[in-house]
Write an enzyme that holds these catalytic residues in place. Structure first.
Site, PDB file in Angstrom:
ATOM      1  N   SER A   1       0.847  -1.183   0.000  1.00  0.00           N
ATOM      2  CA  SER A   1       0.000   0.000   0.000  1.00  0.00           C
ATOM      3  C   SER A   1       0.884   1.235   0.000  1.00  0.00           C
ATOM      4  CB  SER A   1      -0.894   0.014   1.237  1.00  0.00           C
ATOM      5  OG  SER A   1      -1.506   1.274   1.422  1.00  0.00           O
TER       6      SER A   1
ATOM      7  N   TYR B   1      -1.783  -1.309  10.053  1.00  0.00           N
ATOM      8  CA  TYR B   1      -1.841  -1.578   8.619  1.00  0.00           C
ATOM      9  C   TYR B   1      -0.618  -1.021   7.901  1.00  0.00           C
ATOM     10  CZ  TYR B   1      -3.683  -1.651   3.839  1.00  0.00           C
ATOM     11  OH  TYR B   1      -3.851  -1.873   2.489  1.00  0.00           O
TER      12      TYR B   1
END
Length: 258
Positions: free
Chosen positions: A152, A165
């Site tokens: 990401s 995350y």
């Protein structure tokens, strides 16, 4: 007179395992790979949903089958690897898309629950390693294996209030480089894609201001769609990328440059 070349689908004959394939980016990768000529095993913990999506592809004439996968369970990972090799005959590529996220704009690093941290790391980091490890013998046997890890761009710019995350996706980026070093001698290319905030089911909860923050910060100022990412994944799985390994590619409309 030389006959003109006949273009083949980009992934003609390729045999792939795609995790996190029940919805969102993983589903789009599976659909795009099938359209590009691949045979695909679609794995996800959402077993009923992934089975429905695989059946829908099969009804269109594509070769897609589904299997349940729990990335937090090493036995499940090993079973999916064995199922994929048996079903496909061999495996040419693995896309590690399966992951979980905590809420964007949620608790800060001082409020984050330890159990949440551990769960995210178990699935996103350990699960990616376990799935890759289980698939190495099959990818090596293909002679030109490919692993594409989905990280990401949050790990590249340090998104706030998303600590577990972000940390997990940073680990995926680093692991991809180490894996590329170790697996190169087995002719396995390992690369990492870093998508930006994409309009999928999993981001439906994201506050509007975070979407606007992304759009306004991009060189190409619009929402990001799943199909914006799939082309890069297909390229890295293809024969065109046989000398590309250890690379991190942000695919985010220019929100982050690399």
């Amino acid at each position: 007179m030389t006959s003109p070349r006949v273009a083949k689908p980009l992934l003609a004959g390729k045999r792939l395992l795609i995790t996190g394939a029940a919805r969102g980016l993983g589903l789009d990768f599976a659909q795009a790979a099938c359209a590009a000529g691949a045979r695909v095993v679609m794995a996800d913990i959402l077993d009923e949903l992934v089975a429905q999506e695989a059946a829908a592809l099969a009804e269109q004439g594509f070769e897609a089958v589904a299997v349940k996968l729990d990335l937090a369970d090493p036995a499940s990972v090993e079973a999916v690897a064995a199922f994929s090799a048996q079903t496909l005959g061999a495996v040419d590529g693995l896309v590690n898309c399966g992951a979980i996220a905590t809420g964007i704009g949620g608790p800060d690093m001082c409020e984050l629950e330890i159990d949440t941290w551990d769960r995210v790391m178990s699935v996103n980091v350990r699960g990616t390693w376990l799935m890759s490890r289980a698939m190495v013998p099959h990818l090596a046997a293909s002679g030109a294996g490919r692993i594409v890890n989905i990280a990401s761009d949050t790990a590249l710019w340090g998104a706030p209030r998303l600590m577990a995350y972000v940390a997990s996706k940073g680990a995926v980026i680093s692991m991809s480089r180490s894996m590329a070093r170790e697996l190169g001698e087995r002719n396995i290319c390992v690369n990492c894609i870093c998508p930006g905030l994409t309009l999928v089911e999993a981001t439906a909860y994201v506050p509007r201001e975070r979407h606007d923050h992304y759009i306004n910060g991009r060189a190409i100022q619009r929402e990001q769609m799943p199909e914006d990412v799939s082309g890069s994944v297909l390229y890295l799985l293809s024969d065109l990328a046989g000398f590309v390994t250890g690379q991190t590619l942000p695919v985010n409309g220019g929100f982050v440059f690399n």
